[in-house]
Design a protein around this motif. Structure first.
Motif, PDB file in Angstrom:
ATOM      1  N   ILE A  20       6.232 -18.774  -7.290  1.00  0.00           N
ATOM      2  CA  ILE A  20       5.950 -17.075  -7.028  1.00  0.00           C
ATOM      3  C   ILE A  20       4.712 -16.753  -5.973  1.00  0.00           C
ATOM      4  O   ILE A  20       3.471 -17.389  -6.955  1.00  0.00           O
ATOM      5  CB  ILE A  20       6.280 -17.347  -8.901  1.00  0.00           C
ATOM      6  CG1 ILE A  20       7.136 -17.654  -9.953  1.00  0.00           C
ATOM      7  CG2 ILE A  20       5.923 -15.655  -8.875  1.00  0.00           C
ATOM      8  CD1 ILE A  20       7.376 -17.707 -11.060  1.00  0.00           C
ATOM      9  N   ILE A  21       4.969 -15.113  -5.380  1.00  0.00           N
ATOM     10  CA  ILE A  21       4.731 -14.766  -5.271  1.00  0.00           C
ATOM     11  C   ILE A  21       3.468 -14.017  -5.712  1.00  0.00           C
ATOM     12  O   ILE A  21       4.608 -13.285  -5.781  1.00  0.00           O
ATOM     13  CB  ILE A  21       4.344 -14.352  -4.014  1.00  0.00           C
ATOM     14  CG1 ILE A  21       4.623 -15.931  -3.211  1.00  0.00           C
ATOM     15  CG2 ILE A  21       3.144 -13.986  -2.421  1.00  0.00           C
ATOM     16  CD1 ILE A  21       3.783 -17.443  -3.256  1.00  0.00           C
ATOM     17  N   ALA A  22       2.580 -13.301  -5.761  1.00  0.00           N
ATOM     18  CA  ALA A  22       2.387 -11.974  -6.634  1.00  0.00           C
ATOM     19  C   ALA A  22       1.442 -10.953  -6.214  1.00  0.00           C
ATOM     20  O   ALA A  22       0.825 -11.411  -4.607  1.00  0.00           O
ATOM     21  CB  ALA A  22       1.378 -12.263  -7.550  1.00  0.00           C
ATOM     22  N   PHE A  23       1.700  -9.987  -5.279  1.00  0.00           N
ATOM     23  CA  PHE A  23       1.797  -9.079  -5.024  1.00  0.00           C
ATOM     24  C   PHE A  23       1.023  -7.469  -5.140  1.00  0.00           C
ATOM     25  O   PHE A  23       2.337  -7.735  -6.686  1.00  0.00           O
ATOM     26  CB  PHE A  23       3.163  -8.186  -4.003  1.00  0.00           C
ATOM     27  CG  PHE A  23       3.259  -9.361  -2.996  1.00  0.00           C
ATOM     28  CD1 PHE A  23       3.389  -9.459  -1.758  1.00  0.00           C
ATOM     29  CD2 PHE A  23       4.807 -10.534  -3.550  1.00  0.00           C
ATOM     30  CE1 PHE A  23       3.948 -10.056  -1.217  1.00  0.00           C
ATOM     31  CE2 PHE A  23       5.204 -10.988  -2.863  1.00  0.00           C
ATOM     32  CZ  PHE A  23       4.796 -11.173  -1.541  1.00  0.00           C
ATOM     33  N   GLU A  24       0.119  -6.973  -4.706  1.00  0.00           N
ATOM     34  CA  GLU A  24      -0.335  -5.621  -6.163  1.00  0.00           C
ATOM     35  C   GLU A  24      -0.055  -4.849  -4.477  1.00  0.00           C
ATOM     36  O   GLU A  24      -0.603  -5.038  -3.244  1.00  0.00           O
ATOM     37  CB  GLU A  24      -1.867  -5.508  -5.676  1.00  0.00           C
ATOM     38  CG  GLU A  24      -2.679  -5.491  -6.140  1.00  0.00           C
ATOM     39  CD  GLU A  24      -4.140  -4.973  -6.674  1.00  0.00           C
ATOM     40  OE1 GLU A  24      -3.918  -4.590  -7.627  1.00  0.00           O
ATOM     41  OE2 GLU A  24      -4.782  -5.948  -6.483  1.00  0.00           O
ATOM     42  N   VAL A  25       0.309  -3.257  -5.187  1.00  0.00           N
ATOM     43  CA  VAL A  25       0.199  -2.473  -3.898  1.00  0.00           C
ATOM     44  C   VAL A  25      -0.986  -2.022  -3.577  1.00  0.00           C
ATOM     45  O   VAL A  25      -1.718  -1.686  -4.631  1.00  0.00           O
ATOM     46  CB  VAL A  25       1.061  -1.183  -4.727  1.00  0.00           C
ATOM     47  CG1 VAL A  25       0.940  -0.437  -3.753  1.00  0.00           C
ATOM     48  CG2 VAL A  25       2.807  -1.731  -5.183  1.00  0.00           C
ATOM     49  N   MET A  26      -1.531  -1.572  -2.434  1.00  0.00           N
ATOM     50  CA  MET A  26      -2.342  -1.636  -1.945  1.00  0.00           C
ATOM     51  C   MET A  26      -2.179   0.205  -2.132  1.00  0.00           C
ATOM     52  O   MET A  26      -3.559   1.167  -2.039  1.00  0.00           O
ATOM     53  CB  MET A  26      -3.259  -2.319  -0.706  1.00  0.00           C
ATOM     54  CG  MET A  26      -3.414  -3.614  -1.140  1.00  0.00           C
ATOM     55  SD  MET A  26      -3.977  -3.704  -2.310  1.00  0.00           S
ATOM     56  CE  MET A  26      -5.826  -3.449  -2.001  1.00  0.00           C
ATOM     57  N   ALA A  27      -1.288   0.453  -0.425  1.00  0.00           N
ATOM     58  CA  ALA A  27      -0.871   2.360  -0.373  1.00  0.00           C
ATOM     59  C   ALA A  27       0.087   2.235  -0.734  1.00  0.00           C
ATOM     60  O   ALA A  27       1.244   1.706  -0.458  1.00  0.00           O
ATOM     61  CB  ALA A  27      -1.721   2.370   0.643  1.00  0.00           C
ATOM     62  N   VAL A  28       0.234   4.240  -0.576  1.00  0.00           N
ATOM     63  CA  VAL A  28       2.367   4.381  -0.526  1.00  0.00           C
ATOM     64  C   VAL A  28       1.807   5.054  -0.482  1.00  0.00           C
ATOM     65  O   VAL A  28       1.445   6.191  -0.093  1.00  0.00           O
ATOM     66  CB  VAL A  28       2.508   4.383  -2.016  1.00  0.00           C
ATOM     67  CG1 VAL A  28       4.502   4.987  -1.755  1.00  0.00           C
ATOM     68  CG2 VAL A  28       2.793   2.825  -2.532  1.00  0.00           C
ATOM     69  N   VAL A  36       6.316   4.160   3.521  1.00  0.00           N
ATOM     70  CA  VAL A  36       5.934   2.653   3.929  1.00  0.00           C
ATOM     71  C   VAL A  36       4.360   2.193   2.619  1.00  0.00           C
ATOM     72  O   VAL A  36       3.472   3.310   2.024  1.00  0.00           O
ATOM     73  CB  VAL A  36       4.793   2.712   5.215  1.00  0.00           C
ATOM     74  CG1 VAL A  36       4.203   2.055   5.525  1.00  0.00           C
ATOM     75  CG2 VAL A  36       5.966   3.563   6.190  1.00  0.00           C
ATOM     76  N   VAL A  37       5.085   1.255   2.321  1.00  0.00           N
ATOM     77  CA  VAL A  37       4.061   0.173   0.954  1.00  0.00           C
ATOM     78  C   VAL A  37       3.438  -0.829   2.385  1.00  0.00           C
ATOM     79  O   VAL A  37       3.613  -1.403   2.550  1.00  0.00           O
ATOM     80  CB  VAL A  37       4.905  -0.329  -0.692  1.00  0.00           C
ATOM     81  CG1 VAL A  37       3.845  -0.625  -0.962  1.00  0.00           C
ATOM     82  CG2 VAL A  37       5.545   1.038  -0.254  1.00  0.00           C
ATOM     83  N   THR A  38       1.866  -0.659   1.370  1.00  0.00           N
ATOM     84  CA  THR A  38       0.850  -1.742   1.936  1.00  0.00           C
ATOM     85  C   THR A  38       0.854  -2.836   0.445  1.00  0.00           C
ATOM     86  O   THR A  38       0.473  -2.362  -0.442  1.00  0.00           O
ATOM     87  CB  THR A  38      -0.268  -1.099   2.579  1.00  0.00           C
ATOM     88  OG1 THR A  38      -0.023  -0.510   3.442  1.00  0.00           O
ATOM     89  CG2 THR A  38      -1.529  -2.068   2.647  1.00  0.00           C
ATOM     90  N   PHE A  39       1.081  -3.897   1.174  1.00  0.00           N
ATOM     91  CA  PHE A  39       0.676  -4.829  -0.289  1.00  0.00           C
ATOM     92  C   PHE A  39      -0.712  -6.300   0.180  1.00  0.00           C
ATOM     93  O   PHE A  39      -0.070  -5.743   1.250  1.00  0.00           O
ATOM     94  CB  PHE A  39       2.215  -5.686  -0.005  1.00  0.00           C
ATOM     95  CG  PHE A  39       3.331  -4.682  -0.863  1.00  0.00           C
ATOM     96  CD1 PHE A  39       3.607  -4.746  -1.909  1.00  0.00           C
ATOM     97  CD2 PHE A  39       4.668  -5.032   0.224  1.00  0.00           C
ATOM     98  CE1 PHE A  39       4.975  -4.506  -2.170  1.00  0.00           C
ATOM     99  CE2 PHE A  39       5.319  -3.829  -0.224  1.00  0.00           C
ATOM    100  CZ  PHE A  39       5.727  -3.651  -1.297  1.00  0.00           C
TER     101      PHE A  39
END
Length: 59
Positions: A20-28, A36-39
């Motif tokens: 399981i890999i966790a991603f956090e949204v840095m910018a939308v 465009v979403v930066t993770f």
């Protein structure tokens, strides 16, 4: 959650090769009808482009 509703700090998880890999949204950023979403994850920072009505499971 719809991509158009994502905010900085939202958490997303994905199962990749039994891990399981966790991603956090840095910018939308909206560009026309696309978003465009930066993770950020343990693998670094990546960007992906989605249609605004696409759905992503959030934690």
């Amino acid at each position: 959650m719809k991509v158009s509703e994502l905010k900085m700090g939202d958490k997303i998880t994905q199962c990749i090769e039994n891990s399981i890999i966790a991603f956090e949204v840095m910018a939308v950023k909206q560009i026309g009808r696309r978003f465009v979403v930066t993770f950020n994850s343990a693998f670094g920072t990546e960007t992906a482009s989605y249609q605004g009505d696409a759905c992503i499971p959030t934690a």
